[in-house]
Write a protein that holds these residues in place. Sequence first.
Motif, PDB file in Angstrom:
ATOM      1  N   TYR A 129      41.318  45.933  44.336  1.00 10.19           N
ATOM      2  CA  TYR A 129      41.978  46.173  45.632  1.00 10.19           C
ATOM      3  C   TYR A 129      41.822  47.642  46.017  1.00 10.19           C
ATOM      4  O   TYR A 129      41.467  47.982  47.124  1.00 10.19           O
ATOM      5  N   GLU A 130      42.147  48.496  45.026  1.00 14.19           N
ATOM      6  CA  GLU A 130      41.995  49.922  45.254  1.00 14.19           C
ATOM      7  C   GLU A 130      41.017  50.468  44.217  1.00 14.19           C
ATOM      8  O   GLU A 130      39.883  50.072  44.194  1.00 14.19           O
ATOM      9  N   VAL A 171      40.790  44.602  39.170  1.00 14.33           N
ATOM     10  CA  VAL A 171      41.752  43.529  38.938  1.00 14.33           C
ATOM     11  C   VAL A 171      41.051  42.369  38.230  1.00 14.33           C
ATOM     12  O   VAL A 171      41.634  41.668  37.416  1.00 14.33           O
ATOM     13  N   PRO A 210      49.026  35.681  32.493  1.00 22.18           N
ATOM     14  CA  PRO A 210      50.317  36.310  32.795  1.00 22.18           C
ATOM     15  C   PRO A 210      50.396  36.801  34.250  1.00 22.18           C
ATOM     16  O   PRO A 210      49.390  36.816  34.945  1.00 22.18           O
ATOM     17  N   ASN A 211      51.568  37.197  34.676  1.00 25.24           N
ATOM     18  CA  ASN A 211      51.736  37.754  36.021  1.00 25.24           C
ATOM     19  C   ASN A 211      50.817  38.955  36.215  1.00 25.24           C
ATOM     20  O   ASN A 211      50.678  39.796  35.332  1.00 25.24           O
ATOM     21  N   GLY A 212      50.193  39.009  37.349  1.00 23.51           N
ATOM     22  CA  GLY A 212      49.337  40.151  37.652  1.00 23.51           C
ATOM     23  C   GLY A 212      47.991  40.091  36.973  1.00 23.51           C
ATOM     24  O   GLY A 212      47.261  41.085  36.947  1.00 23.51           O
ATOM     25  N   SER A 213      47.627  38.942  36.419  1.00 19.79           N
ATOM     26  CA  SER A 213      46.362  38.863  35.688  1.00 19.79           C
ATOM     27  C   SER A 213      45.182  38.594  36.619  1.00 19.79           C
ATOM     28  O   SER A 213      44.043  38.565  36.179  1.00 19.79           O
ATOM     29  N   GLY A 214      45.458  38.374  37.883  1.00 18.93           N
ATOM     30  CA  GLY A 214      44.368  38.197  38.841  1.00 18.93           C
ATOM     31  C   GLY A 214      44.083  36.766  39.227  1.00 18.93           C
ATOM     32  O   GLY A 214      43.052  36.474  39.841  1.00 18.93           O
ATOM     33  N   LYS A 215      45.004  35.855  38.922  1.00 19.85           N
ATOM     34  CA  LYS A 215      44.766  34.435  39.236  1.00 19.85           C
ATOM     35  C   LYS A 215      44.672  34.210  40.746  1.00 19.85           C
ATOM     36  O   LYS A 215      43.717  33.610  41.246  1.00 19.85           O
ATOM     37  N   SER A 216      45.679  34.715  41.465  1.00 20.81           N
ATOM     38  CA  SER A 216      45.663  34.530  42.915  1.00 20.81           C
ATOM     39  C   SER A 216      44.487  35.262  43.547  1.00 20.81           C
ATOM     40  O   SER A 216      43.893  34.790  44.514  1.00 20.81           O
ATOM     41  N   THR A 217      44.149  36.410  42.979  1.00 21.95           N
ATOM     42  CA  THR A 217      43.020  37.164  43.502  1.00 21.95           C
ATOM     43  C   THR A 217      41.725  36.366  43.336  1.00 21.95           C
ATOM     44  O   THR A 217      40.921  36.286  44.266  1.00 21.95           O
ATOM     45  N   GLN A 255      50.197  30.298  47.095  1.00 16.81           N
ATOM     46  CA  GLN A 255      51.380  30.589  46.282  1.00 16.81           C
ATOM     47  C   GLN A 255      52.564  30.896  47.187  1.00 16.81           C
ATOM     48  O   GLN A 255      53.704  30.634  46.861  1.00 16.81           O
ATOM     49  N   GLU A 303      49.988  27.924  41.967  1.00 13.80           N
ATOM     50  CA  GLU A 303      51.371  27.756  41.502  1.00 13.80           C
ATOM     51  C   GLU A 303      52.200  26.858  42.414  1.00 13.80           C
ATOM     52  O   GLU A 303      53.202  27.276  42.981  1.00 13.80           O
ATOM     53  N   HIS A 341      51.749  28.472  35.526  1.00 11.72           N
ATOM     54  CA  HIS A 341      52.272  29.086  34.304  1.00 11.72           C
ATOM     55  C   HIS A 341      52.691  28.011  33.318  1.00 11.72           C
ATOM     56  O   HIS A 341      53.172  28.276  32.234  1.00 11.72           O
TER      57      HIS A 341
HETATM   58  N1  LIG Z   1      47.220  43.126  48.311  1.00 16.55           N
HETATM   59  C1  LIG Z   1      47.134  43.821  47.179  1.00 16.55           C
HETATM   60  N2  LIG Z   1      46.865  45.158  47.194  1.00 16.55           N
HETATM   61  C2  LIG Z   1      46.760  45.863  46.057  1.00 16.55           C
HETATM   62  N3  LIG Z   1      46.877  45.337  44.821  1.00 16.55           N
HETATM   63  C3  LIG Z   1      47.141  44.012  44.726  1.00 16.55           C
HETATM   64  C4  LIG Z   1      47.282  43.198  45.893  1.00 16.55           C
HETATM   65  N4  LIG Z   1      47.530  41.928  45.494  1.00 16.55           N
HETATM   66  C5  LIG Z   1      47.564  41.955  44.148  1.00 16.55           C
HETATM   67  N5  LIG Z   1      47.324  43.211  43.667  1.00 16.55           N
HETATM   68  C6  LIG Z   1      47.249  43.586  42.255  1.00 16.55           C
HETATM   69  O1  LIG Z   1      46.231  42.818  41.651  1.00 16.55           O
HETATM   70  C7  LIG Z   1      46.621  42.340  40.386  1.00 16.55           C
HETATM   71  C8  LIG Z   1      46.435  40.850  40.325  1.00 16.55           C
HETATM   72  O2  LIG Z   1      47.299  40.208  41.256  1.00 16.55           O
HETATM   73  P1  LIG Z   1      47.335  38.643  41.451  1.00 16.55           P
HETATM   74  O3  LIG Z   1      48.222  38.363  42.601  1.00 16.55           O
HETATM   75  O4  LIG Z   1      45.944  38.128  41.516  1.00 16.55           O
HETATM   76  O5  LIG Z   1      48.035  38.173  40.109  1.00 16.55           O
HETATM   77  P2  LIG Z   1      48.476  36.707  39.639  1.00 16.55           P
HETATM   78  O6  LIG Z   1      47.760  36.424  38.399  1.00 16.55           O
HETATM   79  O7  LIG Z   1      48.318  35.741  40.759  1.00 16.55           O
HETATM   80  O8  LIG Z   1      50.028  36.940  39.333  1.00 16.55           O
HETATM   81  P3  LIG Z   1      51.271  35.921  39.498  1.00 16.55           P
HETATM   82  O9  LIG Z   1      51.310  35.095  38.271  1.00 16.55           O
HETATM   83  O10 LIG Z   1      52.437  36.834  39.547  1.00 16.55           O
HETATM   84  O11 LIG Z   1      51.078  35.159  40.753  1.00 16.55           O
HETATM   85  C9  LIG Z   1      48.057  42.798  40.189  1.00 16.55           C
HETATM   86  O12 LIG Z   1      48.041  43.881  39.286  1.00 16.55           O
HETATM   87  C10 LIG Z   1      48.520  43.252  41.526  1.00 16.55           C
HETATM   88  O13 LIG Z   1      49.328  44.383  41.399  1.00 16.55           O
END
Ligand SMILES: Nc1ncnc2c1ncn2[C@@H]1O[C@H](COP(=O)(O)OP(=O)(O)OP(=O)(O)O)[C@@H](O)[C@H]1O
Lengths: 289, 259
Positions: B15-16, B20, B39-46, B83, B167, B200
């Motif tokens: 993202y920045e 990720v 886990p949370n923040g592991s990049g699944k949604s990304t 989600q 999710e 999860h």
């Molecule tokens: N719009 C955004 N801008 C900057 N960083 C982001 C953005 N969205 C997510 N991130 C970062 O990217 C990483 C992955 O986020 P992501 O949403 O893919 O996690 P996730 O696996 O879906 O988590 P969760 O289980 O909580 O849904 C996280 O560290 C988050 O802080």
Amino acid sequence: MLREIAEMLQFEFMQRALIAGVIVGFICPLIGIFLVVRRLSLIAEALSHVSLSGVATGLFLQKEWGWLVGIHPVYVGMLFSVIGSLFVEKMRKLYHSYQELALPILLSGGMGIGVVLISAAGGFNADVAGYLFGSIVAVKEEQLTTVAMIGIMVSLFVFVFYKQLFSLSFDEENAILTGIPHRVVNLVFIVMVGLVISSAIQVVGILLVSSLITLPVAVSLQIANSFRQAIIYAIIFAEIAVLIGFFAAYSLNLASGGAIVLVSVLIWLMVVMFKRIRLIFNRKGFRRE
Amino acid sequence: MSQPAIRLEDVSFAYEKEKVLEDISLTVDRGEFLGIIGPNGSGKSTLVKLILHLLKPQKGKIEVFGESIEFLKDRSVIGYVSQKANTFQRGFPATVREVVASGLYGKLGLFRWMRKQDWEKVDQAIEQVGLTSLAHRNMGKLSGGQQQRAFIARALVSDPQLLILDEPTVGVDAKSQEQLYELLTHLHQQKQLTLLLVTHDIYSILSVVDRMACLNKRLLFYGTIDEFAKHDQEILSQLFGEGHGTLSITLSKGQKQLV
Ligand SMILES: Nc1ncnc2c1ncn2[C@@H]1O[C@H](COP(=O)(O)OP(=O)(O)OP(=O)(O)O)[C@@H](O)[C@H]1O
Ligand SMILES: [Mg+2]
């Protein structure tokens, strides 16, 4: 009562005023509903203030330099309103998660420019009051034609793009995903908002225009179940407000813009109260069972 | 015809500054049911958003049904339940039917209105998720689980070949959750739908998915559930950190189901 109405409608300027009022009462809630559900109703407020700066610019240029003499200041307001709407869309994209951030800037900027130019153009006179509070009876034939054209354009736009507008309002991300041409639709929509506002200004005035856009929608959201209903109810409420307000203003000699908005507020109050009373009765019945 | 449903090749995304996702490569075959955990923040949604082309990778290639995702013309082959789906505004004036119908709007294009057969499709999708009796109810007046099902119906209405759910069971009670997995299994088997499920909920999906992807910035594991079951302790401690007691317990329950 009926005689009074018949008498009033003999005047050509009254007929024009009524037609303009009915058109504006149709397109304001039609556009307003999309603004309200997208939490962008402040756009109406901001763009009306931008229109003010446009109207003031028109007045100023006429007075000081004799420019634009043949052009009604309302059209300068319209131009400003449309340019302002493009600016809003640009800012909306820039601040994705604070989409309303552009609005206070526009609102205060427009107001500031407006006030400065109005005072430079000779201060607040009856003309200026007309723009601020609306002077529906001053609608000229040429302006009525413009209002009618805008009315047709806006209605066609909502009719043709109903699906796209609904999708974008309910869930913008999903709309984009399903391949809705979001950039184009959003852009045209916001320009339509600018046009609606500049035409409604002639009926209810700059200070009251946003209430004609949002109040009928606020009432309809109280009772609507579906989106279709929400649109239809909002239009019905707006038209009731325009008609009652218009005739009341004529027979009691009130400012038409203020009367129309006051009727809207009354309708809102009545619906809210009706809902509360119905709820109380329903619960009573529930207890008795 | 034997092109895979999804193919990722060396995909990285940030993202920045900070990455990720790093060097993700995976292939999902047509008709496969893939579970993604992490886990949370592991990049699944990304990862999901990259596949949907809501985000663009800095590096790597993404193909859906053999076409590069940038050039995928018919968007309606993918259905998506986000989600955040049920964080929509509760006061929005729309019925279930109207919301589900909006899933067709992109496919219909500009100048075509909803016809009778389109509304029939809408009602079918609503029936599939078991919401027929609530079709004319305002969306805001549904429970969280019912809303979730309405969004699944919206994703299904355009007859997608690939359904992605991020999710979908958060805030849904155990019974609705079970029904949801039943529905997904049914769709998977009946329609040969390719499914991608982020969750999860490792314990419940072991009995429904074909393959499992474990994600934590990198793809730590990708394989069939049998393979997963062989190395589960290793994978999960790598994924969630050492000594994650609760997870090994839930997993041993899952294994019982597998046997
Ligand atoms: N719009 C955004 N801008 C900057 N960083 C982001 C953005 N969205 C997510 N991130 C970062 O990217 C990483 C992955 O986020 P992501 O949403 O893919 O996690 P996730 O696996 O879906 O988590 P969760 O289980 O909580 O849904 C996280 O560290 C988050 O802080
Ligand atoms: Mg997520």
